[in-house]
Design an enzyme around this catalytic site. Structure first.
Site, PDB file in Angstrom:
ATOM      1  N   GLU A 261      59.755  93.031  27.859  1.00  0.00           N
ATOM      2  CA  GLU A 261      59.993  93.385  26.746  1.00  0.00           C
ATOM      3  C   GLU A 261      59.033  94.157  26.167  1.00  0.00           C
ATOM      4  OE1 GLU A 261      62.976  93.640  25.169  1.00  0.00           O
ATOM      5  OE2 GLU A 261      63.776  93.611  26.843  1.00  0.00           O
ATOM      6  N   TRP A 264      58.910  97.641  27.095  1.00  0.00           N
ATOM      7  CA  TRP A 264      58.904  98.474  26.851  1.00  0.00           C
ATOM      8  C   TRP A 264      58.502  99.229  25.378  1.00  0.00           C
ATOM      9  CZ3 TRP A 264      63.316 101.197  27.405  1.00  0.00           C
ATOM     10  CH2 TRP A 264      64.269 100.625  28.864  1.00  0.00           C
ATOM     11  N   TRP A 292      77.567 116.236  13.558  1.00  0.00           N
ATOM     12  CA  TRP A 292      77.869 115.274  13.242  1.00  0.00           C
ATOM     13  C   TRP A 292      78.850 115.326  11.770  1.00  0.00           C
ATOM     14  CZ3 TRP A 292      75.741 110.987  15.980  1.00  0.00           C
ATOM     15  CH2 TRP A 292      74.643 111.894  16.821  1.00  0.00           C
ATOM     16  N   ASN A 327      67.392  92.736  17.704  1.00  0.00           N
ATOM     17  CA  ASN A 327      67.523  94.098  18.560  1.00  0.00           C
ATOM     18  C   ASN A 327      69.073  94.062  19.228  1.00  0.00           C
ATOM     19  OD1 ASN A 327      66.145  95.453  20.498  1.00  0.00           O
ATOM     20  ND2 ASN A 327      67.714  93.926  21.718  1.00  0.00           N
ATOM     21  N   TRP A 345      71.391 110.062  14.101  1.00  0.00           N
ATOM     22  CA  TRP A 345      70.741 109.794  14.120  1.00  0.00           C
ATOM     23  C   TRP A 345      69.700 109.556  13.136  1.00  0.00           C
ATOM     24  CZ3 TRP A 345      66.243 110.063  15.990  1.00  0.00           C
ATOM     25  CH2 TRP A 345      65.493 110.929  16.152  1.00  0.00           C
ATOM     26  N   TRP A 368      66.432 104.326  18.176  1.00  0.00           N
ATOM     27  CA  TRP A 368      67.147 105.307  17.706  1.00  0.00           C
ATOM     28  C   TRP A 368      67.732 106.258  19.099  1.00  0.00           C
ATOM     29  CZ3 TRP A 368      71.086 104.744  14.141  1.00  0.00           C
ATOM     30  CH2 TRP A 368      70.748 103.693  12.869  1.00  0.00           C
TER      31      TRP A 368
HETATM   32  C1  LIG Z   1      67.454 101.389  16.724  1.00  0.00           C
HETATM   33  C2  LIG Z   1      66.997 100.316  16.665  1.00  0.00           C
HETATM   34  C3  LIG Z   1      65.900 100.681  15.946  1.00  0.00           C
HETATM   35  C4  LIG Z   1      64.192  99.978  16.889  1.00  0.00           C
HETATM   36  N1  LIG Z   1      63.050  99.553  15.773  1.00  0.00           N
HETATM   37  C5  LIG Z   1      62.092  99.135  16.118  1.00  0.00           C
HETATM   38  C6  LIG Z   1      60.729  98.843  15.223  1.00  0.00           C
HETATM   39  O1  LIG Z   1      60.321  99.773  14.030  1.00  0.00           O
HETATM   40  N2  LIG Z   1      59.432  98.770  15.209  1.00  0.00           N
HETATM   41  C7  LIG Z   1      59.594  97.571  17.141  1.00  0.00           C
HETATM   42  O2  LIG Z   1      58.486  97.334  16.847  1.00  0.00           O
HETATM   43  N3  LIG Z   1      61.235  97.690  17.341  1.00  0.00           N
HETATM   44  C8  LIG Z   1      62.243  98.021  16.646  1.00  0.00           C
HETATM   45  N4  LIG Z   1      63.371  98.353  17.907  1.00  0.00           N
HETATM   46  C9  LIG Z   1      63.099  96.921  18.824  1.00  0.00           C
HETATM   47  C10 LIG Z   1      63.207  95.524  18.930  1.00  0.00           C
HETATM   48  O3  LIG Z   1      64.561  95.529  18.171  1.00  0.00           O
HETATM   49  C11 LIG Z   1      62.319  94.806  17.820  1.00  0.00           C
HETATM   50  O4  LIG Z   1      60.502  95.051  18.798  1.00  0.00           O
HETATM   51  C12 LIG Z   1      62.017  93.556  18.131  1.00  0.00           C
HETATM   52  O5  LIG Z   1      63.636  92.757  17.318  1.00  0.00           O
HETATM   53  C13 LIG Z   1      61.363  92.742  16.944  1.00  0.00           C
HETATM   54  O6  LIG Z   1      61.949  91.660  17.154  1.00  0.00           O
HETATM   55  P1  LIG Z   1      61.204  90.558  18.252  1.00  0.00           P
HETATM   56  O7  LIG Z   1      59.608  90.352  17.589  1.00  0.00           O
HETATM   57  O8  LIG Z   1      61.322  89.329  17.311  1.00  0.00           O
HETATM   58  O9  LIG Z   1      61.507  90.990  19.143  1.00  0.00           O
HETATM   59  P2  LIG Z   1      61.057  89.634  20.659  1.00  0.00           P
HETATM   60  O10 LIG Z   1      62.663  89.768  21.436  1.00  0.00           O
HETATM   61  O11 LIG Z   1      60.233  88.379  20.520  1.00  0.00           O
HETATM   62  O12 LIG Z   1      60.250  90.686  21.512  1.00  0.00           O
HETATM   63  C14 LIG Z   1      58.512  90.725  21.616  1.00  0.00           C
HETATM   64  C15 LIG Z   1      57.812  91.643  21.067  1.00  0.00           C
HETATM   65  O13 LIG Z   1      58.390  93.242  22.226  1.00  0.00           O
HETATM   66  C16 LIG Z   1      58.376  94.107  21.791  1.00  0.00           C
HETATM   67  N5  LIG Z   1      60.061  94.892  21.818  1.00  0.00           N
HETATM   68  C17 LIG Z   1      61.309  94.099  21.967  1.00  0.00           C
HETATM   69  N6  LIG Z   1      62.673  94.649  22.174  1.00  0.00           N
HETATM   70  C18 LIG Z   1      62.137  96.503  22.885  1.00  0.00           C
HETATM   71  C19 LIG Z   1      62.671  97.522  22.266  1.00  0.00           C
HETATM   72  N7  LIG Z   1      63.995  97.523  22.816  1.00  0.00           N
HETATM   73  N8  LIG Z   1      61.701  98.720  22.133  1.00  0.00           N
HETATM   74  C20 LIG Z   1      60.060  98.010  21.993  1.00  0.00           C
HETATM   75  N9  LIG Z   1      59.817  96.552  22.231  1.00  0.00           N
HETATM   76  C21 LIG Z   1      60.413  96.204  22.289  1.00  0.00           C
HETATM   77  C22 LIG Z   1      58.426  93.932  20.292  1.00  0.00           C
HETATM   78  O14 LIG Z   1      57.247  94.598  20.220  1.00  0.00           O
HETATM   79  C23 LIG Z   1      58.198  92.732  19.714  1.00  0.00           C
HETATM   80  O15 LIG Z   1      57.798  92.564  18.639  1.00  0.00           O
HETATM   81  C24 LIG Z   1      64.395  99.063  17.501  1.00  0.00           C
HETATM   82  C25 LIG Z   1      65.166  98.944  18.359  1.00  0.00           C
HETATM   83  C26 LIG Z   1      66.434  99.609  18.222  1.00  0.00           C
HETATM   84  C27 LIG Z   1      68.036  99.685  19.002  1.00  0.00           C
END
Ligand SMILES: Cc1cc2nc3c(=O)[nH]c(=O)nc-3n(C[C@H](O)[C@H](O)[C@H](O)COP(=O)(O)OP(=O)(O)OC[C@H]3O[C@@H](n4cnc5c(N)ncnc54)[C@H](O)[C@@H]3O)c2cc1C
Length: 467
Positions: A261, A264, A292, A327, A345, A368
């Site tokens: 993650e 990502w 759209w 997420n 989007w 997105w």
């Molecule tokens: C439509 C959409 C919008 C999103 N917008 C954001 C946003 O504005 N800011 C943001 O930080 N993340 C975003 N994410 C990615 C992800 O949803 C969040 O990082 C995550 O939910 C944050 O919660 P957590 O710290 O508990 O994640 P955890 O599951 O604990 O993951 C640990 C860390 O990994 C990174 N991470 C995890 N999943 C992703 C991912 N898919 N993409 C990029 N990094 C990731 C983040 O830094 C996160 O804090 C988005 C995902 C989607 C599908």
């Protein structure tokens, strides 16, 4: 001779690369600029960010001073140089994308003109965009090969920063800006801000939830993800500190999934560097002609959690109430907005930008464009999430739905995902009348799915010149 440490989204002392180097200077000014043009007053995303700035300032002001300036960045740099003519070095952690990158470019020209030496660093990501590339001239487009290469690269270890308060200016250089800042932060709600809170969050997550992260991360009701995103966004914790904490743990599936993650996060930063227009433009040319519907009423219902699809509504209400969304739910709600409601989007991306306390442009735009199938390595357009089956799979007993959609709290499990299946008698029995207490579904998923696929296919053919 005087040096400036210019903070941005690196609101911490520990393992702050630019600060580590700046601390060796003998006359140092600590600076944070607020650009009101960037400030959406009242939006949770900005409130959370400025709560973090306020907390950081409070901590630094205990034995040093964080100078605040308000206005256009280049104008402010000019004012600072006029006030401190001995200023000849600047330290900062540079941005690779978006507003930050263009601000840094303009600032570089100013520094060159004034003969101020620039010491800038990559600090926000485990690997900057330039570090993990397919070849010298080509960025990756697909996650899996990127991830393979990313894993092989050596990760830096955190730096120990020792502030020397005796070398740091303590008087306020611009009291009028400090006053403006006090006004800005006076009504902010309380957030759990600061380096200490971030480190506690990391330690608790690693101890309690890391080993089972792979199994629990997809179930919103369990709430077993790290919630580190908001601290990574402000830089209240460094990504290297997070990485190092993981390396001390047993090599479980949980740890491997969590590391992926973090990859990502780097991947989406790299994608933003390679597609600088991605905030406004679909990356895939095939999907630039989607027709759209952009129905305002539907958009409002989506924002308010009033779509009649319980898990979508619970997720959107979680966002409104807490400024954060799980997420799995970000994927479901983004898919619902684009493929079921046929809303562009970019409207969803902007709404999340305002609402998310962890708003990060690269990850948000990436997420997105992934959900809308317009991004690179995105979900294929014909694989459309069914909001009901997603709900049954990821919130089987409806625990998450019941938490945020209070009017459905007392429904039996067999109706929690589809309350519209209840007869009138059953509705009365459970004290929940459809159309009055909770809406009927605003669309028919099966029909909208077909329509969405047709619109994507039309766009593809149109862009190939076949229509
Ligand atoms: C439509 C959409 C919008 C999103 N917008 C954001 C946003 O504005 N800011 C943001 O930080 N993340 C975003 N994410 C990615 C992800 O949803 C969040 O990082 C995550 O939910 C944050 O919660 P957590 O710290 O508990 O994640 P955890 O599951 O604990 O993951 C640990 C860390 O990994 C990174 N991470 C995890 N999943 C992703 C991912 N898919 N993409 C990029 N990094 C990731 C983040 O830094 C996160 O804090 C988005 C995902 C989607 C599908």
């Amino acid at each position: 001779m005087t040096s400036v440490m210019w903070f941005r989204r690196d609101l911490r002392v520990n393992d702050n690369k630019a600060l580590y180097h700046a601390c060796k200077e003998e006359d140092l000014i600590l600076l944070f600029q607020v650009n009101p043009e960037q400030f959406i007053k009242g939006s949770p995303s900005h409130q959370a960010f400025f709560a973090s700035v306020a907390h950081f300032k409070q901590e630094l002001n205990k034995n040093t001073h964080l100078q605040i300036m308000f206005g256009d960045p280049i104008e402010l740099l000019k004012q600072l140089k006029e006030k401190i003519p001995t200023w000849d070095k600047v330290f900062f952690n540079r941005d690779e994308t978006g507003y930050g990158a263009s601000r840094d470019e303009a600032a570089q020209a100013f520094f060159a003109d004034k003969e101020i030496t620039v010491h800038s660093y990559h600090d926000s990501y485990l690997h900057s965009a330039e570090e993990v590339k397919k070849s010298a001239t080509e960025y990756y487009k697909i996650f899996t090969p990127y991830y393979k290469k990313w894993r092989e690269e050596i990760k830096e270890i955190p730096l120990k920063v020792a502030l020397k308060p005796e070398n740091i200016r303590k008087e306020s250089l611009f009291p009028k800006y400090e006053e403006q800042f006090r006004e800005l932060i006076q009504d902010l709600p309380a957030f759990d801000s600061g380096e200490k809170a971030a480190n506690t969050r990391l330690a608790n997550f690693v101890k309690e939830d890391l080993a089972n992260y792979d199994k629990a991360r997809d179930v919103p009701a369990l709430d077993k993800t790290s919630h580190l995103s908001r601290y990574l966004r402000t830089g209240e914790i460094s990504i290297r500190t997070v990485w190092q904490a993981l390396q001390k743990e047993e090599a479980t599936e949980g740890r491997a999934t969590f590391e992926k993650e973090l990859c990502w996060r780097d991947f989406y930063n790299m994608i933003y560097v390679s597609f600088p227009k991605q905030k406004n433009e679909p990356i895939q040319e095939n999907y630039r002609f989607i027709e759209w519907e952009n129905n305002r009423e539907f958009f409002k219902k989506w924002q308010d959690g009033q779509t009649g699809f319980p898990l979508v509504d619970a997720a959107m209400r979680q966002l409104k109430e807490t400024g954060w969304m799980h997420n799995r739910l970000r994927m479901i709600t983004a898919s619902f907005l684009t493929k079921d409601l046929l809303i562009d989007w970019r409207f969803g991306e902007k709404y999340f930008q305002q609402m998310l306390i962890d708003y990060d442009p690269a990850s948000n735009i990436g997420g997105w464009q992934w959900a809308a199938s317009t991004g690179t390595d995105a979900v294929p357009y014909f694989r459309i999430f069914n909001p009901t089956t997603q709900s049954e799979k990821f919130d089987p007993d409806g625990r998450f739905i019941r938490k945020y959609v209070k009017e459905l709290r007392d429904l039996p499990a067999k109706f929690i995902h589809q309350p519209e299946k209840m007869s009138e008698t059953e509705q009365q029995e459970h004290g929940m009348i459809l159309g009055k207490d909770y809406p009927f579904p605003i669309i028919d998923h099966k029909e909208r799915r077909k329509l969405a696929i047709a619109r994507y296919e039309f766009s593809k053919e149109h862009s190939r010149g076949n229509i």
